[in-house]
Design a protein around this motif. Sequence first.
Motif, PDB file in Angstrom:
ATOM      1  N   LEU A  37       0.828  -1.204  -0.045  1.00 33.89           N
ATOM      2  CA  LEU A  37      -0.077   0.139   0.116  1.00 33.89           C
ATOM      3  C   LEU A  37       0.894   1.130  -0.040  1.00 33.89           C
ATOM      4  O   LEU A  37       0.560   2.302  -0.552  1.00 33.89           O
ATOM      5  CB  LEU A  37      -0.963   0.002   1.101  1.00 33.89           C
ATOM      6  N   MET A  38       2.175   1.271   0.751  1.00 35.57           N
ATOM      7  CA  MET A  38       2.925   2.200   0.566  1.00 35.57           C
ATOM      8  C   MET A  38       3.655   2.627  -0.680  1.00 35.57           C
ATOM      9  O   MET A  38       3.623   3.649  -1.183  1.00 35.57           O
ATOM     10  CB  MET A  38       3.960   2.196   1.729  1.00 35.57           C
ATOM     11  N   ALA A  39       3.898   1.520  -1.335  1.00 32.77           N
ATOM     12  CA  ALA A  39       4.496   1.613  -2.618  1.00 32.77           C
ATOM     13  C   ALA A  39       3.108   2.046  -3.566  1.00 32.77           C
ATOM     14  O   ALA A  39       3.970   2.910  -4.532  1.00 32.77           O
ATOM     15  CB  ALA A  39       5.003   0.331  -3.131  1.00 32.77           C
ATOM     16  N   LEU A  40       2.231   1.836  -3.528  1.00 30.40           N
ATOM     17  CA  LEU A  40       1.109   2.480  -4.441  1.00 30.40           C
ATOM     18  C   LEU A  40       0.737   3.912  -4.141  1.00 30.40           C
ATOM     19  O   LEU A  40       0.517   4.487  -5.118  1.00 30.40           O
ATOM     20  CB  LEU A  40      -0.018   1.368  -4.439  1.00 30.40           C
ATOM     21  N   PHE A  41       0.380   4.232  -2.886  1.00 35.63           N
ATOM     22  CA  PHE A  41      -0.290   5.491  -2.513  1.00 35.63           C
ATOM     23  C   PHE A  41       0.741   6.510  -1.790  1.00 35.63           C
ATOM     24  O   PHE A  41       0.321   7.786  -1.922  1.00 35.63           O
ATOM     25  CB  PHE A  41      -1.379   5.117  -1.586  1.00 35.63           C
ATOM     26  N   LEU A  42       2.009   6.204  -1.379  1.00 37.14           N
ATOM     27  CA  LEU A  42       2.615   7.409  -0.540  1.00 37.14           C
ATOM     28  C   LEU A  42       3.016   8.621  -1.372  1.00 37.14           C
ATOM     29  O   LEU A  42       2.760   9.674  -0.989  1.00 37.14           O
ATOM     30  CB  LEU A  42       4.008   6.545  -0.104  1.00 37.14           C
ATOM     31  N   PRO A  43       3.699   8.379  -2.504  1.00 35.25           N
ATOM     32  CA  PRO A  43       4.047   9.620  -3.377  1.00 35.25           C
ATOM     33  C   PRO A  43       2.650  10.366  -3.869  1.00 35.25           C
ATOM     34  O   PRO A  43       2.708  11.635  -3.629  1.00 35.25           O
ATOM     35  CB  PRO A  43       4.488   8.988  -4.865  1.00 35.25           C
ATOM     36  N   SER A  44       1.509   9.775  -4.088  1.00 38.35           N
ATOM     37  CA  SER A  44       0.405  10.288  -4.428  1.00 38.35           C
ATOM     38  C   SER A  44      -0.145  11.177  -3.247  1.00 38.35           C
ATOM     39  O   SER A  44      -0.831  12.229  -3.294  1.00 38.35           O
ATOM     40  CB  SER A  44      -0.623   9.632  -5.062  1.00 38.35           C
ATOM     41  N   LEU A  45      -0.165  10.506  -1.997  1.00 38.58           N
ATOM     42  CA  LEU A  45      -0.523  11.012  -0.907  1.00 38.58           C
ATOM     43  C   LEU A  45       0.206  12.445  -0.541  1.00 38.58           C
ATOM     44  O   LEU A  45      -0.363  13.348  -0.018  1.00 38.58           O
ATOM     45  CB  LEU A  45      -0.621  10.045   0.239  1.00 38.58           C
ATOM     46  N   TYR A  46       1.515  12.200  -0.625  1.00 36.58           N
ATOM     47  CA  TYR A  46       2.363  13.314  -0.296  1.00 36.58           C
ATOM     48  C   TYR A  46       1.928  14.562  -1.042  1.00 36.58           C
ATOM     49  O   TYR A  46       2.114  15.719  -0.871  1.00 36.58           O
ATOM     50  CB  TYR A  46       3.775  12.907  -0.586  1.00 36.58           C
ATOM     51  N   ILE A  47       1.784  14.216  -2.562  1.00 35.91           N
ATOM     52  CA  ILE A  47       1.502  15.087  -3.304  1.00 35.91           C
ATOM     53  C   ILE A  47       0.122  16.046  -3.156  1.00 35.91           C
ATOM     54  O   ILE A  47       0.017  17.195  -3.285  1.00 35.91           O
ATOM     55  CB  ILE A  47       1.344  14.713  -4.952  1.00 35.91           C
ATOM     56  N   ALA A  48      -0.930  15.178  -2.706  1.00 34.13           N
ATOM     57  CA  ALA A  48      -2.225  15.672  -2.433  1.00 34.13           C
ATOM     58  C   ALA A  48      -2.309  16.570  -1.285  1.00 34.13           C
ATOM     59  O   ALA A  48      -2.734  17.656  -1.419  1.00 34.13           O
ATOM     60  CB  ALA A  48      -3.207  14.460  -2.333  1.00 34.13           C
ATOM     61  N   MET A  65       3.736   0.849 -11.934  1.00 32.51           N
ATOM     62  CA  MET A  65       3.145   1.492 -13.305  1.00 32.51           C
ATOM     63  C   MET A  65       1.970   2.382 -12.548  1.00 32.51           C
ATOM     64  O   MET A  65       1.725   3.300 -12.990  1.00 32.51           O
ATOM     65  CB  MET A  65       2.633   0.263 -14.240  1.00 32.51           C
ATOM     66  N   LEU A  66       0.980   1.481 -11.814  1.00 33.58           N
ATOM     67  CA  LEU A  66      -0.085   2.480 -11.297  1.00 33.58           C
ATOM     68  C   LEU A  66       0.156   3.500 -10.466  1.00 33.58           C
ATOM     69  O   LEU A  66      -0.649   4.338 -10.226  1.00 33.58           O
ATOM     70  CB  LEU A  66      -0.924   1.250 -10.379  1.00 33.58           C
ATOM     71  N   ARG A  67       1.347   3.480  -9.741  1.00 39.51           N
ATOM     72  CA  ARG A  67       1.669   4.734  -8.854  1.00 39.51           C
ATOM     73  C   ARG A  67       1.659   5.970  -9.701  1.00 39.51           C
ATOM     74  O   ARG A  67       1.433   7.096  -9.159  1.00 39.51           O
ATOM     75  CB  ARG A  67       3.194   4.446  -8.507  1.00 39.51           C
ATOM     76  N   PHE A  68       2.054   6.179 -11.310  1.00 42.47           N
ATOM     77  CA  PHE A  68       2.036   7.352 -11.743  1.00 42.47           C
ATOM     78  C   PHE A  68       0.865   7.789 -12.168  1.00 42.47           C
ATOM     79  O   PHE A  68       0.645   9.039 -11.822  1.00 42.47           O
ATOM     80  CB  PHE A  68       2.852   6.922 -13.206  1.00 42.47           C
ATOM     81  N   PRO A  69      -0.116   6.972 -12.690  1.00 42.51           N
ATOM     82  CA  PRO A  69      -1.514   7.610 -12.726  1.00 42.51           C
ATOM     83  C   PRO A  69      -2.072   8.288 -11.471  1.00 42.51           C
ATOM     84  O   PRO A  69      -2.958   9.234 -11.368  1.00 42.51           O
ATOM     85  CB  PRO A  69      -2.003   6.516 -13.611  1.00 42.51           C
ATOM     86  N   LEU A  70      -1.771   7.711 -10.503  1.00 44.50           N
ATOM     87  CA  LEU A  70      -2.193   7.905  -9.009  1.00 44.50           C
ATOM     88  C   LEU A  70      -1.597   9.414  -8.957  1.00 44.50           C
ATOM     89  O   LEU A  70      -2.437  10.042  -7.999  1.00 44.50           O
ATOM     90  CB  LEU A  70      -1.962   6.924  -8.120  1.00 44.50           C
ATOM     91  N   ALA A 101      -3.461  12.018 -10.608  1.00 43.92           N
ATOM     92  CA  ALA A 101      -4.679  12.053 -10.135  1.00 43.92           C
ATOM     93  C   ALA A 101      -4.629  12.882  -8.976  1.00 43.92           C
ATOM     94  O   ALA A 101      -5.351  13.885  -8.821  1.00 43.92           O
ATOM     95  CB  ALA A 101      -5.639  10.989 -10.007  1.00 43.92           C
ATOM     96  N   ALA A 102      -3.658  12.786  -8.236  1.00 46.42           N
ATOM     97  CA  ALA A 102      -3.402  13.695  -6.929  1.00 46.42           C
ATOM     98  C   ALA A 102      -2.870  15.141  -7.450  1.00 46.42           C
ATOM     99  O   ALA A 102      -3.540  15.863  -6.473  1.00 46.42           O
ATOM    100  CB  ALA A 102      -2.409  12.905  -5.743  1.00 46.42           C
ATOM    101  N   GLY A 103      -2.262  15.220  -8.129  1.00 43.04           N
ATOM    102  CA  GLY A 103      -1.897  16.453  -8.630  1.00 43.04           C
ATOM    103  C   GLY A 103      -2.816  17.132  -9.105  1.00 43.04           C
ATOM    104  O   GLY A 103      -2.958  18.485  -9.260  1.00 43.04           O
ATOM    105  N   ALA A 104      -3.816  16.579  -9.660  1.00 44.30           N
ATOM    106  CA  ALA A 104      -5.141  17.587 -10.360  1.00 44.30           C
ATOM    107  C   ALA A 104      -6.172  17.664  -9.525  1.00 44.30           C
ATOM    108  O   ALA A 104      -6.888  18.507  -9.318  1.00 44.30           O
ATOM    109  CB  ALA A 104      -5.513  16.634 -11.541  1.00 44.30           C
ATOM    110  N   LEU A 105      -6.454  16.473  -8.719  1.00 42.82           N
ATOM    111  CA  LEU A 105      -7.769  16.665  -7.778  1.00 42.82           C
ATOM    112  C   LEU A 105      -7.322  16.648  -6.304  1.00 42.82           C
ATOM    113  O   LEU A 105      -8.518  16.380  -5.475  1.00 42.82           O
ATOM    114  CB  LEU A 105      -8.859  15.669  -8.626  1.00 42.82           C
ATOM    115  N   GLY A 106      -6.233  16.627  -5.868  1.00 46.00           N
ATOM    116  CA  GLY A 106      -6.068  15.976  -4.446  1.00 46.00           C
ATOM    117  C   GLY A 106      -6.303  14.591  -3.987  1.00 46.00           C
ATOM    118  O   GLY A 106      -6.358  13.771  -4.516  1.00 46.00           O
TER     119      GLY A 106
END
Length: 503
Positions: free
Chosen positions: A297-308, A412-417, A420-425
Amino acid sequence: MPEQPLSSRLKDNHDVLQSIFKDCSDMVYREMAITPEQRALLVYIEGTVKSEDLQDHILRPVIVGLLRAEMHERDAYLGTLDETRVSLTQVKRIDNWGGITEAVLDANAILLVEESASAYAFSVKGGVRRGVEEPTTESVIRGPREGFTEQIRVNTALVRFKLKTPLLKMYSLTVGEETKTSVVLAYIEEIADPKLIADVKERLKAIKIDGVLETGYIEELIEDHPFSPFPQMEYTERPDTVTGHLLEGRFAIFVDGSPFALIGPITMWQMMQASEDYYERFFISNLIRWVRMFCMLMALFLPSLYIAVTTYHQDMLPSTLILSIAAAREAIPFPALVEALLMEIAFEALREAGIRLPKTVGQAVSILGALVIGQAAVQAGIVSAPMVIIVSMTGIASFTIPRFNFAITIRMLRFPLMLAAGALGLFGIVIGTVLISVHLTKLTSFGVPYLTGVSPYSRNDQKDIFSRVPWWSMNRRPSWLSHQDRKRMRQDMNGTADKEKGW
């Protein structure tokens, strides 16, 4: 030409062979006089046969036997070469050119005799091949150390050593118009679902391709959803892993020339399990499995959570932490999304470079590159120190996923997330998570839902998903796999030791 019969004249057969294998410098044509009155021709591909077997099991028995036989007995002697005269286990008679060509390319030695319209194919496969070694992609602290090789019969034998039952079936077929690659489908007859095995056989038979060089060819050609980023088959180079899955009702596919075996059907939970989970005591395995799930879960969501959070939801962080992050990002010219993308791409490039470079320099380059680039980027004001920490933690977390093909999917899925986080949080992360969940609920592996055990829910299968219960409690095989013999244990082993000791 394939069905054309052989000639009784040795010279004509020699000429046809030379025309079939024209410009093949590795072909060997060994003409010899097996008796003063009769000549023969031995044909094989250099480097694919054992020269000792040629001499000890073919040439010597044939020549000595013919010299001792009377003149009128020699035809009868040659006619029984495939029965008793040659001390090899696999000898067959061939009378057409298609069979001759296939036998030569399959590392057989061919013996043709003057005045005989039949040839004899001797199985003397040899050559320099890699032996059984410890697997390099699935190392364990506790467990067997033997791994598959590139020889298919060595791989099937390694499984046979562990499963000593005639119910273990090895269905063989040839795939590839040019490579003629041997493929073996393995399953346990009274455990695996007959409908599943029949479906897999039909998919394998339907493959029409010029060549198969690795199991990846087979995987892409028979999976249910070829456009899904999630793997629908597991691959392994461990015989014990294959054996464990066969005992649960799955099947395995071996491909000649590949040290990996394909396993199916699978679920997403299986991709987070390692073979060592079943060798350690259950509470140790559970702790490691929970850490693994959290890291996934960390590998998938951590960068996007930080950006959001840093871009849209700063009020979610404590004041001291947000002030520290703001101070670190004060001189950074890029938004958090661009900063994260730059670091993630650099990290992926370093990881790929470390894999492709020679082992002696690969690790040094990847480690030094990460340190130098990270430190230099922070000092130059291109990225912030917190972002370097986030990307490093994400990379370490992705290394804990035991299956490489599933880890690549998470990467791979980390990048679209992140986008999405950069666009809509956080709303973008929620939307991305919902889309991934919908895709997973629709995904199947040979007709089996990818989230089986959770969706659809099965109480019995909860014993080996997020945690593993003790072996004495896993007395039944997975209900979605084995539809014939469901029992793994014939009696309840719970508390046996305690009862014997009077505890």
